[in-house]
Design a protein around this motif. Structure first.
Motif, short mmCIF file in Angstrom:
data_model
loop_
_atom_site.label_atom_id
_atom_site.label_comp_id
_atom_site.label_asym_id
_atom_site.label_seq_id
_atom_site.Cartn_x
_atom_site.Cartn_y
_atom_site.Cartn_z
N MET A 1 33.79 36.52 46.81
CA MET A 1 34.27 37.65 47.61
C MET A 1 34.03 38.99 46.94
SD MET A 1 37.73 36.03 49.27
CE MET A 1 37.63 37.11 50.70
N GLY A 2 33.41 38.98 45.76
CA GLY A 2 33.04 40.23 45.09
C GLY A 2 34.20 41.00 44.50
N ILE A 3 35.22 40.27 44.04
CA ILE A 3 36.36 40.93 43.42
C ILE A 3 36.62 40.31 42.06
CG2 ILE A 3 37.45 41.49 45.63
CD1 ILE A 3 39.29 39.08 45.25
N SER A 4 37.43 40.94 41.26
CA SER A 4 37.73 40.44 39.93
C SER A 4 38.76 39.31 40.00
CB SER A 4 38.26 41.57 39.05
OG SER A 4 39.51 42.03 39.54
N ARG A 5 38.80 38.49 38.93
CA ARG A 5 39.79 37.41 38.88
C ARG A 5 41.22 37.94 38.86
NH1 ARG A 5 37.96 33.56 34.08
NH2 ARG A 5 37.31 35.59 33.24
N PRO A 6 41.53 39.03 38.07
CA PRO A 6 42.91 39.54 38.12
C PRO A 6 43.35 39.96 39.52
CG PRO A 6 41.76 40.42 36.21
CD PRO A 6 40.72 39.70 37.03
N THR A 7 42.41 40.57 40.29
CA THR A 7 42.76 40.97 41.66
C THR A 7 43.04 39.75 42.53
OG1 THR A 7 41.43 42.99 41.50
CG2 THR A 7 41.95 42.19 43.71
N ALA A 8 42.20 38.72 42.40
CA ALA A 8 42.41 37.51 43.18
C ALA A 8 43.74 36.84 42.81
CB ALA A 8 41.25 36.54 42.96
N HIS A 9 44.04 36.77 41.52
CA HIS A 9 45.31 36.19 41.09
C HIS A 9 46.49 37.00 41.62
CE1 HIS A 9 44.30 32.76 38.55
NE2 HIS A 9 43.28 33.45 38.03
N LYS A 10 46.32 38.34 41.66
CA LYS A 10 47.41 39.20 42.14
C LYS A 10 47.78 38.86 43.59
CE LYS A 10 46.49 43.28 43.66
NZ LYS A 10 46.11 44.72 43.80
N TRP A 11 46.78 38.72 44.45
CA TRP A 11 47.08 38.46 45.86
C TRP A 11 47.60 37.03 46.07
CZ3 TRP A 11 48.04 42.44 48.46
CH2 TRP A 11 47.33 43.62 48.27
N VAL A 12 47.09 36.11 45.30
CA VAL A 12 47.62 34.73 45.41
C VAL A 12 49.07 34.69 44.95
CG1 VAL A 12 47.39 32.38 44.52
CG2 VAL A 12 45.34 33.66 45.18
N ARG A 13 49.35 35.42 43.86
CA ARG A 13 50.71 35.46 43.34
C ARG A 13 51.66 36.11 44.34
NH1 ARG A 13 49.37 37.61 39.09
NH2 ARG A 13 49.87 39.80 39.55
N ARG A 14 51.24 37.18 44.97
CA ARG A 14 52.07 37.85 45.98
C ARG A 14 52.31 36.93 47.18
NH1 ARG A 14 50.44 44.24 46.74
NH2 ARG A 14 50.76 44.89 44.57
N TRP A 15 51.26 36.21 47.58
CA TRP A 15 51.44 35.33 48.74
C TRP A 15 52.44 34.23 48.43
CZ3 TRP A 15 50.33 30.11 49.32
CH2 TRP A 15 50.46 29.63 50.64
N ARG A 16 52.38 33.66 47.22
CA ARG A 16 53.30 32.60 46.85
C ARG A 16 54.74 33.10 46.75
NH1 ARG A 16 49.29 30.08 42.20
NH2 ARG A 16 48.09 28.73 43.62
N ALA A 17 54.91 34.37 46.37
CA ALA A 17 56.26 34.92 46.21
C ALA A 17 56.84 35.44 47.52
CB ALA A 17 56.25 36.04 45.17
N GLU A 18 55.99 36.00 48.39
CA GLU A 18 56.51 36.70 49.57
C GLU A 18 55.97 36.17 50.89
OE1 GLU A 18 56.02 40.92 49.16
OE2 GLU A 18 56.21 40.83 46.97
N GLY A 19 54.98 35.29 50.83
CA GLY A 19 54.41 34.79 52.07
C GLY A 19 53.46 35.80 52.70
N GLU A 20 53.39 35.80 54.03
CA GLU A 20 52.48 36.69 54.75
C GLU A 20 52.73 38.15 54.43
OE1 GLU A 20 49.48 37.86 57.44
OE2 GLU A 20 49.95 35.87 56.62
N ALA A 21 53.99 38.55 54.26
CA ALA A 21 54.31 39.96 53.97
C ALA A 21 53.68 40.43 52.67
CB ALA A 21 55.83 40.15 53.93
N GLY A 22 53.46 39.52 51.73
CA GLY A 22 52.89 39.91 50.45
C GLY A 22 51.43 40.30 50.52
N LEU A 23 50.76 40.00 51.63
CA LEU A 23 49.34 40.35 51.77
C LEU A 23 49.12 41.75 52.31
CD1 LEU A 23 48.02 36.97 53.27
CD2 LEU A 23 48.10 37.70 50.87
N HIS A 24 50.15 42.43 52.67
CA HIS A 24 50.02 43.78 53.23
C HIS A 24 50.11 44.83 52.11
CE1 HIS A 24 50.20 42.74 57.56
NE2 HIS A 24 50.86 41.68 57.10
N ASP A 25 49.55 46.02 52.39
CA ASP A 25 49.56 47.10 51.40
C ASP A 25 50.97 47.59 51.16
OD1 ASP A 25 46.70 47.40 50.95
OD2 ASP A 25 46.61 48.08 53.03
N ARG A 26 51.19 48.09 49.96
CA ARG A 26 52.48 48.67 49.59
C ARG A 26 52.28 50.14 49.25
NH1 ARG A 26 54.48 44.11 45.20
NH2 ARG A 26 54.89 42.41 46.68
#
Length: 327
Positions: free
Chosen positions: A33-58
């Motif tokens: 997807m052309g992104i860094s591993r830390p960025t990918a881990h960040k979104w996966v971590r947010r999804w696991r903690a918050e679900g769908e809401a974690g994928l939206h911008d803050r």
């Protein structure tokens, strides 16, 4: 909100999570997807903690701001602004703050401009606008002194103007220079600011009722079906006959709270425009001359004069743009 060159949108983050969920390594999905591993881990971590809401911008605003001005000092700054109408420089000198800090406080509280405040009370003015033409029409009366034949003191010197008033006063009355008043009845649509006015001889209930019937016909001719009428607490508007006349046409009558002219602010502001751009715009030689000039002013106001609340367009533009939408 994602910027235009962002690698991931909310939809892309959802795809990222789905691929990781399927058992694939995060590093491989990030490379695809052309992104860094830390960025990918960040979104996966947010999804696991918050679900769908974690994928939206803050928002980027920090959770805490240790150096922000204390709330008690902000409250004092706001009181100085609303009670004494002081500016940032003077408030800053009283509270020991830089003027720029005080300005940021006033902007944050929505009182950085004095026009945002009601001058007598210091309260923040709550501005409103109805969603469609005819939903609310403001009605009011403005009283103006009559102009004697030959003109008043705007045309001639004050002593000569007084003598002219005395000469035109009824002989049965005393020589006191009283020539009477004209009553300008006005109706302004809340949404479009379309206005209708007449110069009448009094402000009695029957006069007010007859004016409204003509004003209602004017609005109907422009495709506006009036639902509510807002007036102040003048005696003609408090009469049962006026309310019954509105009810007979299926219109609800509303009155402002006592001593709250800002509630009826659109027609109050229109009265000021009447005075500046018609009644006192130029010297008139007689009351009839001023009365005849009203029709030209109303045409200019409704069809040509730009209005700041309408993005620089005249009131008729809102009627034309919304024709047929509210019938």
């Amino acid at each position: 909100m994602s910027h235009r060159n962002a690698r991931l949108t909310v939809h892309g983050r959802r795809i990222l999570v789905e691929r990781v969920q399927s058992g694939r390594p995060v590093a491989h999905v990030a490379a695809e997807m052309g992104i860094s591993r830390p960025t990918a881990h960040k979104w996966v971590r947010r999804w696991r903690a918050e679900g769908e809401a974690g994928l939206h911008d803050r928002p980027s605003r920090p959770h805490t701001t240790p150096h922000r001005t204390p709330a008690t000092i902000e409250a004092r700054a706001c009181r100085l602004r609303t009670d004494r109408k002081l500016g940032p420089a003077r408030i800053g000198a009283i509270l020991g703050l830089p003027a720029s800090t005080v300005h940021r406080i006033l902007v944050r509280q929505g009182i950085n401009r004095l026009s945002f405040l009601d001058r007598p009370t210091g309260r923040i003015i709550r501005r409103y606008e109805r969603d469609r033409p005819g939903e609310l029409v403001h009605v009011d009366i403005k009283k103006l002194g009559n102009i004697p034949d030959g003109g008043g003191h705007r045309v001639m010197d004050r002593r000569q103007a007084i003598d002219n008033k005395i000469a035109t006063t009824d002989a049965r009355k005393s020589s006191k220079p009283v020539i009477g008043y004209s009553f300008i009845h006005s109706a302004v649509d809340d949404h479009s600011r379309l206005a209708y006015s007449e110069v009448l001889t009094d402000e009695r209930q029957h006069t007010a009722i007859a004016f409204w019937q003509r004003a209602n016909a004017f609005f109907a001719a422009h495709g506006i079906a009036v639902e509510r009428v807002l007036t102040d607490n003048g005696s003609c508007y408090k009469s049962k006959l006026f309310t019954h006349a509105l009810a007979a046409a299926g219109i609800t009558h509303k009155r402002t709270r006592p001593y709250r002219p800002q509630t009826n602010g659109k027609v109050e502001r229109f009265n000021r425009t009447l005075a500046d751009e018609w009644a006192y715009q130029r010297p008139y030689q007689s009351n009839n001359e001023r009365t005849k000039a009203l029709a030209d002013f109303l045409h200019t106001y409704n069809h040509h004069r730009s209005h700041t609340a309408l993005n620089g367009k005249p009131p008729i533009s809102r009627i034309n743009n919304t024709a047929g939408q509210y019938t």
